[in-house]
Design an enzyme around this catalytic site. Structure first.
Site, PDB file in Angstrom:
ATOM      1  N   GLU A 210       0.887  -1.176   0.000  1.00 28.91           N
ATOM      2  CA  GLU A 210       0.000   0.000   0.000  1.00 28.91           C
ATOM      3  C   GLU A 210       0.915   1.213   0.000  1.00 28.91           C
ATOM      4  O   GLU A 210       1.404   1.616   1.052  1.00 28.91           O
ATOM      5  CB  GLU A 210      -0.903  -0.019   1.241  1.00 28.91           C
ATOM      6  CG  GLU A 210      -1.868  -1.180   1.312  1.00 28.91           C
ATOM      7  CD  GLU A 210      -3.018  -1.060   0.317  1.00 28.91           C
ATOM      8  OE1 GLU A 210      -3.260   0.057  -0.191  1.00 28.91           O
ATOM      9  OE2 GLU A 210      -3.666  -2.085   0.041  1.00 28.91           O
ATOM     10  N   CYS A 248      -1.993   9.464   2.121  1.00 25.13           N
ATOM     11  CA  CYS A 248      -1.686   8.828   0.834  1.00 25.13           C
ATOM     12  C   CYS A 248      -2.748   9.110  -0.205  1.00 25.13           C
ATOM     13  O   CYS A 248      -2.465   9.180  -1.389  1.00 25.13           O
ATOM     14  CB  CYS A 248      -1.541   7.325   1.035  1.00 25.13           C
ATOM     15  SG  CYS A 248      -2.979   6.583   1.803  1.00 25.13           S
TER      16      CYS A 248
HETATM   17  P1  NAD Z   1       8.294   4.353   5.043  1.00 25.35           P
HETATM   18  O1  NAD Z   1       8.435   3.493   3.835  1.00 25.35           O
HETATM   19  O2  NAD Z   1       9.420   5.223   5.423  1.00 25.35           O
HETATM   20  O3  NAD Z   1       7.974   3.459   6.345  1.00 25.35           O
HETATM   21  C1  NAD Z   1       6.948   2.489   6.389  1.00 25.35           C
HETATM   22  C2  NAD Z   1       7.347   1.377   7.345  1.00 25.35           C
HETATM   23  O4  NAD Z   1       8.518   0.724   6.872  1.00 25.35           O
HETATM   24  C3  NAD Z   1       7.682   1.866   8.755  1.00 25.35           C
HETATM   25  O5  NAD Z   1       7.153   0.940   9.680  1.00 25.35           O
HETATM   26  C4  NAD Z   1       9.199   1.885   8.783  1.00 25.35           C
HETATM   27  O6  NAD Z   1       9.745   1.685  10.050  1.00 25.35           O
HETATM   28  C5  NAD Z   1       9.541   0.737   7.864  1.00 25.35           C
HETATM   29  N1  NAD Z   1      10.840   0.922   7.191  1.00 25.35           N
HETATM   30  C6  NAD Z   1      11.330   2.075   6.690  1.00 25.35           C
HETATM   31  N2  NAD Z   1      12.550   1.854   6.124  1.00 25.35           N
HETATM   32  C7  NAD Z   1      12.810   0.533   6.281  1.00 25.35           C
HETATM   33  C8  NAD Z   1      13.909  -0.315   5.931  1.00 25.35           C
HETATM   34  N3  NAD Z   1      14.983   0.162   5.302  1.00 25.35           N
HETATM   35  N4  NAD Z   1      13.842  -1.621   6.241  1.00 25.35           N
HETATM   36  C9  NAD Z   1      12.748  -2.113   6.859  1.00 25.35           C
HETATM   37  N5  NAD Z   1      11.688  -1.358   7.232  1.00 25.35           N
HETATM   38  C10 NAD Z   1      11.714  -0.060   6.949  1.00 25.35           C
HETATM   39  O7  NAD Z   1       6.964   5.197   4.815  1.00 25.35           O
HETATM   40  P2  NAD Z   1       6.304   6.273   5.796  1.00 25.35           P
HETATM   41  O8  NAD Z   1       7.124   7.510   5.820  1.00 25.35           O
HETATM   42  O9  NAD Z   1       5.909   5.635   7.070  1.00 25.35           O
HETATM   43  O10 NAD Z   1       4.940   6.586   5.038  1.00 25.35           O
HETATM   44  C11 NAD Z   1       4.784   7.555   4.045  1.00 25.35           C
HETATM   45  C12 NAD Z   1       4.453   6.888   2.739  1.00 25.35           C
HETATM   46  O11 NAD Z   1       3.440   5.914   2.937  1.00 25.35           O
HETATM   47  C13 NAD Z   1       3.888   7.861   1.725  1.00 25.35           C
HETATM   48  O12 NAD Z   1       4.465   7.570   0.465  1.00 25.35           O
HETATM   49  C14 NAD Z   1       2.399   7.554   1.718  1.00 25.35           C
HETATM   50  O13 NAD Z   1       1.757   7.878   0.514  1.00 25.35           O
HETATM   51  C15 NAD Z   1       2.405   6.084   1.969  1.00 25.35           C
HETATM   52  N6  NAD Z   1       1.132   5.644   2.549  1.00 25.35           N
HETATM   53  C16 NAD Z   1       0.350   4.810   1.840  1.00 25.35           C
HETATM   54  C17 NAD Z   1      -0.874   4.411   2.342  1.00 25.35           C
HETATM   55  C18 NAD Z   1      -1.792   3.484   1.582  1.00 25.35           C
HETATM   56  O14 NAD Z   1      -2.740   2.977   2.195  1.00 25.35           O
HETATM   57  N7  NAD Z   1      -1.563   3.245   0.313  1.00 25.35           N
HETATM   58  C19 NAD Z   1      -1.286   4.887   3.595  1.00 25.35           C
HETATM   59  C20 NAD Z   1      -0.445   5.746   4.300  1.00 25.35           C
HETATM   60  C21 NAD Z   1       0.771   6.118   3.778  1.00 25.35           C
END
Ligand code: NAD
Length: 480
Positions: A210, A248
């Site tokens: 997502e 998002c």
């Molecule tokens: P992110 O990818 O930085 O983090 C998401 C999750 O992944 C967190 O739990 C984080 O700790 C983990 N993570 C981050 N880097 C990692 C790594 N190198 N290895 C393992 N795990 C890791 O995203 P974010 O900043 O939390 O969220 C923002 C993004 O999420 C935006 O692009 C937004 O559009 C998207 N989003 C999508 C939805 C949806 O339902 N489609 C909903 C909310 C947010």
């Protein structure tokens, strides 16, 4: 064994025991989620305020209420979803029965994002539980109050041998990804999605991603003043309403005909003032930017001189409060980062077109968005948008509300992700649909076996064409 490995071994053992497959376990855990949320509403409001400055009404609208609605919905349909569905079989296989049987996948891993820390953790968990899995939930490290709330309450309310919370940042995420899971459900950035997918490839683990992207809104010319007022309110609600633009499916940019732009900007300014007051930085109705890094990211986007020159409203930054005023840009350069990257903040670029039909080409020349919004009363334009563009969802004449509909699939396409959830779609995301076929020992169809001859080839040809009369004539020697 590390803590992660120990937890995983315990979950695998619990799954093996079969307890999570029973309706009673699934229902008890869904009820436990309802109790957890209901008993702790004030604590949730407090945690969301601490992490994001979310107003309690927004907390209820976007988190508490959404989770309760989703858990209750799953409770009421669970048995129907779990029931095997009859498969239609060709007459040729008579007497045979066929069923499609949903089975849980096993031990699943859920990554949540920070912008809706409760909803994006518990809503997928509702799906995982409904489908009969054991699960690890990894909340976002960027919302520490909400993450510790979940880490603290989930073991007190839910069965801690089958559902675990493992908190931490990218390092913990990385350790979790080294393990073998039966499914990974990830909400986050496309960058994170790539990391998850390459880790999952090692074990051929199925994933739901997502992700985010730039969601456009199209505003067609509307003739009725009341339609325009409603459209503008919904646009302001869809841009600055959910998590201060950090959503998002929030509007990323707005497409409108040039001749309408200045009226639109006036209406947007009026509505922003109505919703957030003369000094939005003092308003309790809009979230702050999640942290300093994101604040700086947004500052950099806005400080690009060509972008700064396009600001027609707002633009002030309050570093201490991590607050950015609701801001409107008019025709920023299309190659500026603000138009190539997901904004995820309270800034709305308006892109003017000479004809609103051009919006389709504009959207199609960019990665497929998670959502497209279009305000129009023209059925032909609606049909064109649906058939000529690709996106996770299309919503006409409103914003964000598609997220609240349990009967509609929620998910992206292309760069905005893949797989879907909500309601039955969440159940399916965490289930395998197993085909179960039961045959008797009579009749035996000999032409399926060697030694091969021309008769057997003709027989198989007619059987695959379901030509029962032809088969009968062949058997009676009346057809060659
Ligand atoms: P992110 O990818 O930085 O983090 C998401 C999750 O992944 C967190 O739990 C984080 O700790 C983990 N993570 C981050 N880097 C990692 C790594 N190198 N290895 C393992 N795990 C890791 O995203 P974010 O900043 O939390 O969220 C923002 C993004 O999420 C935006 O692009 C937004 O559009 C998207 N989003 C999508 C939805 C949806 O339902 N489609 C909903 C909310 C947010």
């Amino acid at each position: 064994m590390s803590g992660v490995e120990e937890s995983l071994a315990e979950l695998r053992q619990a799954f093996k025991s079969g307890q999570t497959r029973s309706v009673s376990w699934r229902k008890s855990q869904l009820r436990a989620i309802i109790d957890l949320v209901q008993d702790n509403e004030e604590n949730i409001f407090r945690a969301l305020y601490q992490d994001l400055g979310k107003h309690p009404v927004e907390c209820y609208r976007d988190e508490v209420g959404v989770v309760l609605k989703s858990a209750k919905y799953s409770l009421s349909f669970l048995e129907k979803w779990m029931a095997p569905k009859k498969g239609r079989l060709p007459l040729l296989f008579f007497p045979t029965s066929g069923e499609v049987m949903p089975e849980p996948l096993g031990v699943v891993l859920i990554f949540a994002s920070w912008n809706f820390p409760l909803t994006l953790a518990l809503d997928p968990l509702i799906g995982a539980i409904s489908a009969g899995n054991t699960a690890v939930l990894k909340p976002s490290e960027l919302t520490p109050a909400c993450s510790s709330f979940l880490a603290d309450t989930i073991p007190r309310y839910l069965d801690c041998r089958t559902i675990k919370v493992i908190s931490g940042g990218a390092d913990v995420g990385g350790r979790l990804l080294q393990q073998k899971w039966d499914k990974i459900f990830f909400t986050g950035s496309p960058r994170g999605g790539r990391i998850v997918m390459s880790a999952a490839a090692k074990h051929l683990t199925p994933v739901t991603l997502e992700l985010g992207g730039k969601c456009p809104a199209i505003l067609d010319t509307l003739s009725s003043p009341s339609d325009i007022t409603i459209a503008v309110k919904r646009i302001v609600g869809g841009k600055w309403g959910p998590c201060g633009g950090q959503a998002c499916i929030g509007i990323d940019y707005l497409l409108v005909e040039r001749k309408f732009a200045s009226t639109l900007i006036d209406l947007l300014k009026l509505t922003i003032k109505k919703f957030y007051g003369e000094e939005p930085q003092n308003s309790k109705n809009m979230c702050k930017i999640i942290n300093k890094a994101h604040f700086e990211r947004l500052r950099n986007l806005l400080e690009d001189p060509a972008v700064a020159a396009s600001i027609v409203h707002g633009g002030s930054l309050h570093e201490k409060e991590l607050f950015i005023e609701p801001s409107i840009l008019l025709d920023p350069p299309l190659d500026a980062e603000i138009m190539t990257e997901e904004i995820f903040g309270p800034v709305l670029p308006i892109i003017t077109l000479s004809n609103i039909q051009e919006s389709i080409e504009f959207i199609n020349s960019r990665p497929k968005p998670l959502a497209i919004y279009a305000f129009t009363k023209k059925d032909s334009f609606k049909r064109q948008i649906v058939s000529e563009t690709s996106s996770g969802s299309v919503t006409f004449n409103d914003t964000m509300v598609q997220f609240l509909c349990d009967d509609l699939p929620f998910g992206g396409v292309g760069q905005s992700g893949f797989g879907r959830f909500h309601g039955k779609y969440s159940f399916d995301a965490f289930s395998h649909e197993k085909a179960v076929m039961t045959r008797g020992f009579f009749p035996e169809i000999e032409p399926r076996y060697p030694p091969w001859n021309g008769f057997k080839l003709r027989f198989i040809r007619l059987a695959y064409d379901f030509d029962y009369l032809g088969l009968l004539l062949l058997m009676l020697g009346l057809k060659r």
